[in-house]
Design an enzyme around this catalytic site. Structure first.
Site, PDB file in Angstrom:
ATOM      1  CG  HIS A  85       3.726  54.716  75.830  1.00  0.00           C
ATOM      2  ND1 HIS A  85       3.059  55.362  75.403  1.00  0.00           N
ATOM      3  CD2 HIS A  85       4.355  55.618  76.794  1.00  0.00           C
ATOM      4  CE1 HIS A  85       3.698  57.344  75.315  1.00  0.00           C
ATOM      5  NE2 HIS A  85       4.571  57.136  76.052  1.00  0.00           N
ATOM      6  CG  ASP A 221       0.519  54.682  73.718  1.00  0.00           C
ATOM      7  OD1 ASP A 221      -0.293  53.890  74.184  1.00  0.00           O
ATOM      8  OD2 ASP A 221       1.751  55.200  73.297  1.00  0.00           O
ATOM      9  CB  SER A 651       3.192  59.830  77.369  1.00  0.00           C
ATOM     10  OG  SER A 651       4.130  59.794  76.695  1.00  0.00           O
TER      11      SER A 651
HETATM   12  N1  ARG Z   1       8.040  57.596  71.505  1.00  0.00           N
HETATM   13  C1  ARG Z   1       6.808  58.015  72.317  1.00  0.00           C
HETATM   14  C2  ARG Z   1       7.515  58.449  73.645  1.00  0.00           C
HETATM   15  O1  ARG Z   1       8.503  58.458  74.548  1.00  0.00           O
HETATM   16  C3  ARG Z   1       6.581  56.561  73.067  1.00  0.00           C
HETATM   17  C4  ARG Z   1       7.619  55.422  73.449  1.00  0.00           C
HETATM   18  C5  ARG Z   1       6.284  53.845  73.677  1.00  0.00           C
HETATM   19  N2  ARG Z   1       6.480  53.506  72.275  1.00  0.00           N
HETATM   20  C6  ARG Z   1       7.737  52.569  71.839  1.00  0.00           C
HETATM   21  N3  ARG Z   1       7.890  51.750  70.872  1.00  0.00           N
HETATM   22  N4  ARG Z   1       8.858  51.827  72.522  1.00  0.00           N
HETATM   23  O2  ARG Z   1       7.813  58.347  74.481  1.00  0.00           O
HETATM   24  N1  GLU Z   2       6.024  59.369  74.481  1.00  0.00           N
HETATM   25  C1  GLU Z   2       6.103  60.554  75.562  1.00  0.00           C
HETATM   26  C2  GLU Z   2       5.461  60.472  76.303  1.00  0.00           C
HETATM   27  O1  GLU Z   2       6.177  58.537  77.397  1.00  0.00           O
HETATM   28  C3  GLU Z   2       5.658  61.726  74.714  1.00  0.00           C
HETATM   29  C4  GLU Z   2       6.082  62.589  73.588  1.00  0.00           C
HETATM   30  C5  GLU Z   2       7.640  63.146  72.986  1.00  0.00           C
HETATM   31  O2  GLU Z   2       8.979  63.448  74.315  1.00  0.00           O
HETATM   32  O3  GLU Z   2       6.693  64.275  73.662  1.00  0.00           O
HETATM   33  O4  GLU Z   2       5.219  61.387  77.711  1.00  0.00           O
END
Ligand code: ARG
Ligand code: GLU
Length: 721
Positions: A85, A221, A651
């Site tokens: 991502h 990921d 991330s």
């Molecule tokens: N929750 C994770 C982070 O903040 C992954 C985000 C990307 N994935 C998604 N399905 N939107 O940022």
């Molecule tokens: N998916 C998050 C990012 O893009 C990390 C997840 C979190 O917030 O811990 O940094």
């Protein structure tokens, strides 16, 4: 019942060590604050191995990726791993119908096939230095918060200039502990970063938004990049003559796997946390602002998802928009739930009560802190609410926010002597912006969302902040938001790309009036005027808060003199450590700490885009063809959980075992655990990691890109043949 002992209570029981794994620590201070505890928890290496001033150390292999994520170097030729991502934008930019890397994945067969990504950078922290004394000498207690900030900024610029003069480095001075400590940080920025490999999105995004922020998780990921440099191994703009970067340090990879209780550490760039805040902040965030955003995004997402389900074209167009709207939306829901579950606001209030008693008894100079914060958070609340309504709903219609791009053109045109050359440059930029915008724009969706947004704004925002176009809706349209939306979409130049392009093609300065009168532009500017109207209040109240928080932080450190405090995240390099561990999400349910490929097959659903499983992956699963990447239990482990304190920006961060080897990439947190940005609860807060063995399995067995795995260094590789 409260699952957490209140912090006040912990403060009273100072002889009992706090067993929480919270904390995002400064690599430079590990040696003094954390090394002993880390080793007691199982770490076999030293703080010096992690961060050394004089020698190559782990910190030389961890970088900020694309200004928002973390990546790590995994070969002596500058090969990088980060999340899928995090690389998504770059992968998407290189994709087209006839080479759709999103759907099919991308694997460069050798370095000649690696794809340049203009604008993508990585930053390596070269050094950090405490400059608190210099900053403190530049400020005094008589200054207002605004004067203080100005003085700090001026002194910081001086410090940076001195430190980076004659080098190719960049510098920044960052505040820690709410302005009680300052560090100069020196960075080396790499500007030629190329895409090397990415799995298909049904691996890299497996589970999509449904699984996002959740456990059990099965997302592969990861994506792969490489840094290129000039012949002297120095950062350079893209050039075909550039060469792969030779790093000072790169990670060894462990195929050993993890067990519950194992020591783990995350090294990366967490963006923002607010762990030492007043209950008023927590209330405003989880009870006031989060619900506003959640409610507005509910509406947008419902429309976007309904259209996406009906048309594959819309699904592609709106995939990224839905993903980013939903990511924040879902995080806020989880955060508010998490804080409610532990009665977080009351916890903060209990703490404040104990603090107040202590201040009144023995530290009168701190007696006004808590009541002041209480007042300031009340003061700022209605303004923050309005700000949220403006950004999420007021300009929440796509063409309304898009119309904001035209201010520059109007300003340039609206003078006595318009500069035609400048104008045609602006028009050119606008034409390009429009191309990107309309490629992923669906008018029906936007038309359906528009009246809902305006109505939400109208029914929730105080009349004294109401932009004047609402008078038109009320009087001329009898409060019929649908009819008003019809008017907007019929009359705005922006609702029809053909009309807009024709207008731009024949643009001349005197035509700016058409833009200025455009209904979208009128709404946009009135919304911005409303915002500009409340901005002075917001900054005044926020300055009040910041200036008291500066003392509150200092006072909390005196109040709990035996507690080890870590500074809130501020997008600088940090180390978090904890253990591999599952958790108990609810009564009678216990979550395992790892998932397997078997779970991907269980989740498979060929009819739901996010749960499609490639035939090749199924075949590998059927034959249990996992090679050396299998766990000792014979399955293919995909993700695991640990109790490392992380947040957005982490991330792609390397997750490291006791021996300092790479065991996975951090990519998410569990849902309720997102409360850890405000309160870290060791019972529920977990970070989610993709197992490095699954990453290598996908590269090697699934994609056949074994040359990339060969380039990496596997620890004890003789054991795995
Ligand atoms: N929750 C994770 C982070 O903040 C992954 C985000 C990307 N994935 C998604 N399905 N939107 O940022
Ligand atoms: N998916 C998050 C990012 O893009 C990390 C997840 C979190 O917030 O811990 O940094």
């Amino acid at each position: 019942m409260k699952r957490l002992i209140s912090i006040a209570l912990i403060a009273l029981m100072t002889t009992i060590p706090v067993l929480a794994n919270d904390g995002m620590w400064l690599p430079i201070l590990l040696q003094y604050l954390n090394e002993k505890e880390m080793q007691e928890m199982g770490m076999k290496i030293t703080a010096e191995d992690i961060y050394s001033i004089n020698h190559a150390s782990m910190k030389d292999a961890v970088m900020l990726f694309g200004g928002g994520c973390t990546c790590e170097v995994v070969s002596n030729k500058g090969l990088l791993l980060t999340n899928y991502h995090c690389g998504y934008g770059s992968i998407q930019r290189h994709s087209a119908i006839d080479h759709d890397y999103l759907t099919d994945g991308f694997w460069a067969k050798d370095i000649t096939e690696e794809l340049p990504c203009p604008g993508l950078t990585t930053n390596l922290m070269v050094e950090m230095r405490d400059v608190t004394e210099r900053i403190n000498n530049a400020v005094n207690d008589k200054m207002t918060q605004a004067e203080r900030e100005k003085a700090i900024e001026a002194e910081s610029q001086k410090i940076i200039k001195e430190a980076t003069a004659g080098t190719h480095y960049q510098g920044s001075v960052e505040s820690y502990y709410k302005g009680n400590q300052f560090f100069l940080i020196i960075y080396e920025e790499f500007k030629d970063v190329r895409l090397v490999g990415a799995p298909p999105s049904n691996i890299g995004k497996f589970g999509g938004d449904t699984d996002n922020w959740m456990w059990p998780r099965h997302t592969g990921d990861f994506s792969i990049f490489r840094i290129y440099v000039d012949k002297d191994n120095k950062p350079a703009e893209y050039s075909p003559d550039n060469k792969p970067y030779q790093p000072k340090y790169y990670f060894n990879i462990s195929l050993e796997g993890v067990n519950e209780g194992d020591f783990t550490m995350v090294f990366g760039y967490p963006a923002r946390t607010n762990e030492y805040e007043h209950s008023g902040y927590v209330y405003n965030t989880v009870e006031v602002e989060n619900p506003i955003v959640i409610n507005i995004r509910d509406k947008k997402l419902a429309v976007m998802k309904a259209y996406s389900e009906q048309s594959p074209q819309i699904r592609i167009q709106y995939a990224n928009k839905i993903a980013s709207l939903a990511n924040g939306w879902k995080k806020m829901i989880g955060q508010s739930l998490g804080i409610q579950n532990v009665d977080g606001i009351q916890m903060k209030k209990d703490y404040e009560k104990a603090f107040q008693q202590w201040a009144d008894n023995s530290h009168k100079e701190y007696s006004t802190i808590v009541p002041s914060l209480e007042k300031y958070y009340n003061d700022i609340r209605p303004y923050r609410k309005t700000q949220r309504y403006i950004s999420e709903a007021g300009i929440g219609t796509e063409i309304i926010s898009f119309s904001g791009n035209y201010t520059k053109l109007i300003t340039a045109s609206k003078t006595d002597k318009p500069d035609n050359e400048k104008i045609s440059k602006i028009v050119e930029t606008l034409r390009n912006q429009a191309k990107t915008f309309y490629k992923d724009y669906n008018k029906d969706i936007d038309r359906e969302i528009c009246p809902q947004m305006l109505e939400i704004f109208y029914s929730n925002v105080d009349m004294k902040f109401m932009p004047s176009f609402f008078t038109t809706i009320r009087d001329k349209y009898k409060g019929d938001f649908e009819a008003y939306a019809d008017y907007i979409f019929k009359n705005s130049l922006l609702s029809d790309s053909t009309k807009l392009y024709a207008f731009l093609d024949n643009y001349s300065a005197k035509k700016y009036k058409t833009l200025e009168k455009d209904p979208c532009y009128v709404i946009f500017t009135e919304m911005i005027d409303t915002y500009n109207g409340i901005r002075p209040q917001i900054s005044e109240y926020q300055n009040n808060i910041d200036s008291v928080m500066h003392y509150y932080m200092k006072a909390q450190m005196e109040f709990e003199e035996d507690r080890r405090f870590y500074p809130d995240a501020n997008f600088t390099l940090r180390v978090s450590y904890g253990k591999v561990e599952g958790f108990k999400p609810m009564d009678a349910v216990r979550y395992d700490y790892f998932t397997t490929l078997d779970g991907i097959i269980e989740k498979e659903d060929p009819n739901i885009y996010d749960y499609v499983v490639e035939d090749k992956l199924k075949e590998l699963w059927r034959n249990k063809d996992y090679g050396r990447y299998a766990d000792k239990d014979g399955t293919m482990h995909t993700c695991f959980l640990a109790s490392n304190h992380t947040t957005g920006g982490n991330s792609g961060s390397p997750v490291i075992n006791a021996k300092g080897e790479l065991i996975g990439l951090n990519f998410d947190r569990n849902w309720q655990g997102t409360m850890s940005d405000i309160i870290y609860d060791p019972n529920v807060c977990r970070n989610i990691i993709v197992d490095i063995r699954y990453v290598l399995f996908i590269i090697d067995k699934f994609a056949g890109a074994s040359h990339l795995v060969k380039e990496m260094k596997i620890a004890n590789s003789q054991l795995y043949n």
